[in-house]
Design an enzyme around this catalytic site. Structure first.
Site, mmCIF file in Angstrom:
data_model
loop_
_atom_site.group_PDB
_atom_site.id
_atom_site.type_symbol
_atom_site.label_atom_id
_atom_site.label_comp_id
_atom_site.label_asym_id
_atom_site.label_seq_id
_atom_site.Cartn_x
_atom_site.Cartn_y
_atom_site.Cartn_z
ATOM 1 N N LEU A 108 -2.402 -14.118 4.837
ATOM 2 C CA LEU A 108 -3.593 -14.903 5.154
ATOM 3 C C LEU A 108 -3.779 -15.038 6.658
ATOM 4 O O LEU A 108 -2.864 -15.432 7.367
ATOM 5 C CB LEU A 108 -3.470 -16.301 4.537
ATOM 6 C CG LEU A 108 -3.436 -16.367 3.010
ATOM 7 C CD1 LEU A 108 -3.129 -17.774 2.560
ATOM 8 C CD2 LEU A 108 -4.756 -15.902 2.438
ATOM 9 N N LYS A 128 0.824 -1.218 0.000
ATOM 10 C CA LYS A 128 0.000 0.000 0.000
ATOM 11 C C LYS A 128 0.856 1.266 0.000
ATOM 12 O O LYS A 128 0.337 2.374 -0.166
ATOM 13 C CB LYS A 128 -0.951 -0.012 1.204
ATOM 14 C CG LYS A 128 -1.998 -1.119 1.138
ATOM 15 C CD LYS A 128 -2.851 -1.166 2.391
ATOM 16 C CE LYS A 128 -3.934 -2.227 2.274
ATOM 17 N NZ LYS A 128 -3.409 -3.601 2.128
#
Length: 621
Positions: A445, A392
């Site tokens: 995850l 990001k």
């Protein structure tokens, strides 16, 4: 033995009476009793007859025959007459072995027949893996008389095995046609995966086909975890969505990583978080002298300490250190007391919508915290400082991503500044300058607050599953893999690099939601709805690992690249960051974000109240 005599003498009882019958019976009885005790043929369970039982019975027969031969030899030598002719001994051997084995094999067949066909309510299943583990699972399930599963065959992706039989059961290919045949002809309702390291693509194909054909799919725990204690239904687990997103096992240079960590004092910030705690688990196996776990969350840090105690790594001194990385005095105390030689900086605020609402806090934690640690590391002679960043930070559209990009800019420019100074004047603090390294990757995850745990919570409540946009995609990586690559990059880094990881292919979140609903046994859009809520403030439709103007340089590890980014002047960067931190400490909102946009010109807000700052910037230009 009597039958052997009768067969040899053509059932002529008169010839039979010429032999010392009483003596023969005594010898036969004693021989059978002795051989049974020696070979322990009575210990085996008849319905579980195996090759070891066959060996014991055969040994018993040979042993008895040798005794009969010896007794007969003695009888002839001492003129008492023939007791056991050689032909009788051979006939008796084959008769006794045949009868004993036939009885056991018939009993085993009868039991298996009843177990397989006597209970019509059992779930018919096939096992993926026609190798050793598949055979062990089949054997364990077949011998479980109280179980509810009946194995009807095997699946295997090796074409050389398909069409053959294994222990009487057919082996099928893993194609859709094979599964359709199993459903229509054998009424298969369950597929058991008995493969520890299965190719993710093959697993995904199997799951898709099974979901379409209404076949439940489960995985079996590794054989070595239950073979000693025995089989029970707890050895079966449902396939999780993480298994489908998992990637191929990676290989790292363990020796180089171990060399970097062994017998050193290592600090991990954010140690109780998703990434930090896994870094700790992997680092403790490398046997550092001291491992300092720094976090401000008391309970998770305590749980991690207890977990490490259970792992019993007695060679490593574990130091839980409660502190906020923004507290310079507390962090300086840590460096003075424990003198870390390596720092893994994983402490950060990461939730995009939360940081969009609290930009000053994002700057204080992600920028100021990094700055304090970096400067202390340089002052105290830390060898390497490895920062955990995010995808990001590339062309950021939100405050969180921009704050991480600013942290990257500071550590990289600080690294260049320190090394230039070292080349000009030599050691400033009496030691070589710290090497600052940045690692950048996408979503992991199962991390705290990520999309998969959120979907699981919504499924437990009966839905709906909320997705921000039908086309939104994200990169995913397992936490252990991400941490392995962080350690590897830290080991290979020489200072100033921004390492980016091969994240594989992006995953559509909407597809992820649909598959999770299907795997829970429900139908998307019918049983459980998927609701699109719109992009959240600062959220992108897709993430980038590299800026368009950046190039990558390959390394010796195929999954790790080095990003070639624009270099910044440290003096200018440091002055601007000081100004930014001053604004953030006063908790100014808009001015803080405006200063962030000056530091990171590519920071263009999306779906955010700060878009007005970009518009004003365009007007001024």
């Amino acid at each position: 033995m009597n039958l052997a005599y009768l067969l040899r003498l053509n059932f002529n009882l008169e010839d039979f009476s010429h032999y010392p019958i009483k003596d023969i019976m005594v010898v036969v009885l004693c021989t059978n009793l002795l051989s049974s005790l020696i070979f322990r043929t009575y210990t085996g369970i008849v319905r579980y007859t195996s090759m070891s039982d066959v060996s014991r019975i055969s040994g018993m027969g040979v042993f008895g025959s040798l005794i009969y031969f010896s007794v007969n030899y003695a009888a002839v030598r001492y003129s008492t007459g023939i007791m056991f002719p050689l032909s009788i001994i051979l006939i008796n051997f084959f008769i006794s072995i045949s009868l004993l084995l036939s009885y056991r094999l018939f009993a085993k067949w009868a039991f298996n027949y009843y177990a397989h066909y006597g209970t019509i309510h059992k779930t018919k299943a096939v096992i993926y893996n026609a190798g050793y583990s598949g055979l062990m699972v089949r054997k364990a399930i077949s011998e479980d008389s109280s179980g509810s599963i009946r194995i009807c065959g095997f699946l295997d992706d090796k074409l050389t095995r398909a069409g053959k039989r294994l222990e009487g059961l057919p082996i099928y290919a893993t194609s859709r046609a094979s599964l359709e045949k199993l459903v229509s002809q054998e009424k298969i309702r369950l597929l058991l995966i008995s493969e520890e390291a299965m190719d993710p693509q093959l697993l995904n194909n199997l799951v898709d086909n099974c979901l379409a054909l209404d076949i439940k799919i489960q995985k079996v725990l590794p054989v070595n975890r239950w073979i000693a204690s025995g089989w029970n239904s707890n050895q079966l687990q449902d396939i999780k969505i993480e298994d489908l997103l998992d990637r191929s096992v990676i290989k790292i240079n363990n020796e180089q990583v171990r060399k970097e960590a062994q017998r050193k004092s290592i600090l991990v910030t954010g140690a109780a978080g998703s990434i930090g705690s896994e870094l700790v688990r992997q680092l403790v196996k490398l046997e550092p002298a001291v491992l300092i776990l720094c976090d401000k969350a008391e309970s998770p840090l305590h749980e991690l300490e207890l977990e490490l105690q259970d792992m019993m790594y007695n060679k490593v001194t574990i130091i839980p250190f409660i502190a906020n990385v923004c507290d310079k005095n507390r962090m300086q105390q840590l460096f003075e007391v424990y003198e870390p030689t390596m720092v893994y900086h994983a402490a950060a605020y990461k939730h995009v919508p939360m940081m969009e609402k609290n930009p000053s806090v994002a700057v204080i934690n992600n920028v100021l915290g990094t700055k304090i640690l970096a400067e202390l590391s340089a002052d105290f002679g830390v060898e390497k400082f490895v920062t955990v960043s995010t995808d990001k930070a590339v062309n950021p559209t939100n405050v969180m991503g921009a704050s991480k990009r600013i942290a990257e800019i500071f550590t990289q420019s600080f690294n260049h500044h320190m090394h230039k100074q070292y080349k000009k004047t030599g050691p400033v603090y009496g030691h070589r300058p710290t090497r600052f390294i940045t690692t950048r990757f996408g979503n992991v995850l199962g991390s705290n607050g990520s999309v998969i745990p959120r979907f699981k919570q919504q499924l437990e409540k009966g839905g709906p599953l909320t997705v921000t946009h039908p086309e939104i995609t994200r990169y995913f990586m397992t936490i252990p893999e991400a941490c392995q690559l962080v350690l590897e990059a830290g080991a290979m880094g020489q200072g100033g690099e921004i390492f980016v990881f091969d994240m594989g292919q992006p995953v559509k979140i909407a597809h992820l939601a649909r598959k999770m609903i299907q795997m829970s046994g429900h139908e998307p859009g019918k049983d459980i709805q998927i609701v699109y809520t719109g992009l959240r403030p600062g959220e992108k439709l897709y993430e980038e690992l590299l800026n368009n103007s950046e190039n990558t340089v390959s390394t010796y590890h195929e999954k790790i690249m080095i990003a070639k980014v624009r270099e910044y002047d440290f003096a200018e960067v440091n002055a601007r960051i000081e100004q930014l931190i001053e604004s953030a400490n006063k908790h100014y909102i808009t001015p803080t974000v405006a200063l962030m946009k000056q530091l990171v010109p590519e920071f263009i807000s999306k779906n955010s109240t700060y878009e007005q700052l970009d518009k004003d910037k365009i007007k001024l230009s």
